[in-house]
Design a protein around this motif. Structure first.
Motif, short mmCIF file in Angstrom:
data_model
loop_
_atom_site.label_atom_id
_atom_site.label_comp_id
_atom_site.label_asym_id
_atom_site.label_seq_id
_atom_site.Cartn_x
_atom_site.Cartn_y
_atom_site.Cartn_z
N ASN A 25 -12.79 19.16 28.24
CA ASN A 25 -12.50 18.69 26.89
C ASN A 25 -12.94 19.72 25.85
O ASN A 25 -12.20 20.05 24.91
N MET A 26 -14.16 20.23 26.01
CA MET A 26 -14.69 21.19 25.03
C MET A 26 -13.89 22.50 25.07
O MET A 26 -13.68 23.13 24.03
N ALA A 27 -13.44 22.90 26.26
CA ALA A 27 -12.66 24.13 26.38
C ALA A 27 -11.30 24.00 25.69
O ALA A 27 -10.70 25.01 25.32
N ASN A 28 -10.82 22.75 25.53
CA ASN A 28 -9.50 22.54 24.92
C ASN A 28 -9.60 21.90 23.53
O ASN A 28 -8.63 21.31 23.04
N ALA A 29 -10.75 22.06 22.90
CA ALA A 29 -10.93 21.50 21.56
C ALA A 29 -9.97 22.11 20.55
O ALA A 29 -9.67 21.49 19.53
N ASP A 30 -9.48 23.32 20.82
CA ASP A 30 -8.54 23.99 19.91
C ASP A 30 -7.12 24.04 20.47
O ASP A 30 -6.27 24.77 19.94
N VAL A 221 -18.79 16.75 18.66
CA VAL A 221 -20.13 16.14 18.56
C VAL A 221 -20.33 15.11 19.67
O VAL A 221 -21.37 15.09 20.34
N ASP A 222 -19.32 14.26 19.88
CA ASP A 222 -19.41 13.26 20.95
C ASP A 222 -19.55 13.92 22.31
O ASP A 222 -20.32 13.45 23.17
N GLU A 223 -18.79 15.00 22.52
CA GLU A 223 -18.84 15.67 23.82
C GLU A 223 -20.21 16.32 24.04
O GLU A 223 -20.73 16.31 25.16
N MET A 224 -20.82 16.85 23.00
CA MET A 224 -22.16 17.43 23.12
C MET A 224 -23.19 16.37 23.46
O MET A 224 -24.06 16.57 24.31
N VAL A 225 -23.06 15.19 22.82
CA VAL A 225 -23.97 14.08 23.13
C VAL A 225 -23.80 13.64 24.58
O VAL A 225 -24.78 13.40 25.30
N ASN A 226 -22.54 13.54 25.02
CA ASN A 226 -22.27 13.15 26.41
C ASN A 226 -22.82 14.18 27.39
O ASN A 226 -23.34 13.83 28.46
#
Length: 258
Positions: A25-30, A221-226
């Motif tokens: 998910n984080m890798a595809n944030a953009d 932010v949600d992904e960092m918390v997870n």
């Protein structure tokens, strides 16, 4: 005692798989039109602790006892909510307000053509007027044909319902497809989907926005918390294994000599 090690091991494997989903998910944030994914967990006993092919049970499966055997990934799900729109001003950039997908045609290395669906409307035009994706895949109209625009008659204007006009003349209508149940869509790449057997199409009920792009719906932010939560759970399972290992060491090397 060994069962405790196995339970902790399944928990660690579960968190590894959850971390893979979060990292993707984080890798595809953009990535334009990307839909965030998540993973649920299931008790291991609900999945593998069953009786199989037991004639007394009429070949049904049921749990064996009430013993918990750990945890595993239940299923991966996808968040289909619409991402934020980013204004680009590009004539060939489109975003879909509401549910639905652009229909595109891509050809694989063997020359076979495949129909796929995407929310990424960052298109461009070839020298001979074909509307294509950034990867060169053809954008299709509502009849399943490739869209070809005149290159010497001005820039196209697209209406809310996807009709492409050039100098007041209707050229084509964007092929926008929606489905009754998105569970019949299989992910291809990062932001494209295949319709598998059982998929039922329905009419597009939204609108087309020209000069806009739908961005990823990933919330960093949600992904960092997870990610922090997963890391702490993983460390807890590690400590459990270390504790059980220490207890077994004492049991074998200390108690066993008494």
């Amino acid at each position: 005692m060994v069962r405790s090690l196995y339970t902790a091991y399944t928990a660690m494997r579960n968190e590894e798989k959850r971390l893979d989903v979060i990292s993707n998910n984080m890798a595809n944030a953009d990535t334009n039109g990307y839909k965030a994914e998540g993973a649920t967990s299931r008790a291991f006993s609900q999945v593998y602790g069953v009786k199989i092919n037991d004639e007394s049970e009429a070949n049904t499966q049921r749990a064996i006892g009430k013993m918990s055997l750990g945890v595993r990934i239940g299923q991966t799900y996808r968040d289909w909510s619409t991402g934020s729109f980013r204004e680009t001003g590009n004539t060939y950039d489109f975003a879909l307000e509401g549910k639905g997908f652009f229909t595109i045609s891509m050809t694989d290395k063997s020359g076979e053509e495949h129909i796929r669906y995407t929310r990424d409307g960052a298109f461009t035009i070839t020298s001979d007027g074909f509307l294509v994706t950034k990867d060169g895949d053809f954008v299709l109209d509502d009849g399943g044909s490739r869209i070809q625009l005149p290159t010497d008659q001005g820039e196209p204007v697209v209406s809310d319902d996807g009709v492409i006009m050039v100098n007041g003349e209707e050229i084509a209508t964007l092929g926008i497809t929606d489905f009754e149940d998105y569970n019949y869509l299989e992910k291809y790449g990062e932001n494209q989907f295949d319709a598998v057997e059982g998929a039922v199409k329905k009419d597009f009920a939204g609108s087309v926005e020209q000069g806009l792009i739908e961005t990823s719906n990933v919330n960093i932010v949600d992904e960092m918390v997870n990610m922090i939560s997963v890391t702490r759970s993983y460390e807890t399972s590690q400590k459990m294994i270390q504790t059980v290992d220490g207890m077994m060491d004492k049991m074998v090397n200390t108690v066993g000599r008494v």
